[in-house]
Scaffold this motif. Sequence first.
Motif, short mmCIF file in Angstrom:
data_model
loop_
_atom_site.label_atom_id
_atom_site.label_comp_id
_atom_site.label_asym_id
_atom_site.label_seq_id
_atom_site.Cartn_x
_atom_site.Cartn_y
_atom_site.Cartn_z
N TRP A 199 -82.65 -100.30 93.61
CA TRP A 199 -82.31 -98.71 92.97
C TRP A 199 -80.92 -98.23 93.34
O TRP A 199 -80.97 -98.12 94.65
CB TRP A 199 -83.20 -97.80 93.02
N ALA A 200 -80.06 -97.67 92.46
CA ALA A 200 -79.06 -96.91 92.99
C ALA A 200 -79.08 -95.52 92.22
O ALA A 200 -79.06 -95.52 90.89
CB ALA A 200 -77.90 -97.55 92.41
N ASP A 201 -79.21 -94.36 92.80
CA ASP A 201 -79.24 -93.28 92.28
C ASP A 201 -78.03 -92.88 91.39
O ASP A 201 -77.04 -92.94 91.82
CB ASP A 201 -79.49 -91.95 93.28
N PRO A 202 -78.36 -92.59 90.09
CA PRO A 202 -77.30 -92.49 89.21
C PRO A 202 -76.37 -91.13 89.48
O PRO A 202 -75.17 -91.18 88.89
CB PRO A 202 -77.65 -92.28 87.78
N ASP A 207 -75.51 -90.09 92.24
CA ASP A 207 -74.46 -90.52 93.39
C ASP A 207 -73.09 -90.93 92.53
O ASP A 207 -72.10 -90.58 93.23
CB ASP A 207 -74.87 -91.89 94.30
N ALA A 208 -73.19 -91.46 91.54
CA ALA A 208 -71.84 -92.01 90.98
C ALA A 208 -71.07 -90.54 90.56
O ALA A 208 -69.66 -90.77 90.48
CB ALA A 208 -72.22 -92.53 89.73
N LEU A 209 -71.65 -89.41 90.64
CA LEU A 209 -70.97 -88.36 90.13
C LEU A 209 -70.02 -87.94 91.33
O LEU A 209 -69.13 -87.16 91.09
CB LEU A 209 -71.95 -87.22 89.70
N GLY A 210 -70.53 -88.33 92.43
CA GLY A 210 -69.68 -87.83 93.51
C GLY A 210 -69.43 -86.38 93.90
O GLY A 210 -70.22 -85.59 93.05
#
Length: 83
Positions: A68-71, A73-76
């Motif tokens: 799992w990668a928290d979506p 987190d991509a927002l930065g």
Amino acid sequence: MPQDDAVIGCTGKLLIGTRGSAGPGEILVRVRGGSETFLAWSEDPLPTGATVLVIESRGCRTVGVIEWADPLDALGGDPAGAF
């Protein structure tokens, strides 16, 4: 064995990496206001320390997981400073 539906959809960290179909690992999950450990099975081997999502309960404190990668987190950036 009864399923534990409360853990489905929770994320956690692998304390012991999974070995795919060769064997389970162990996951620490925050659930029910605390932290609990479960045996964790995955299709593909996953390393110790990986963040995983619980996708099924297999009963007897055993779960199925995926990496799992928290979506979000991509927002930065700092979410608190976004408003």
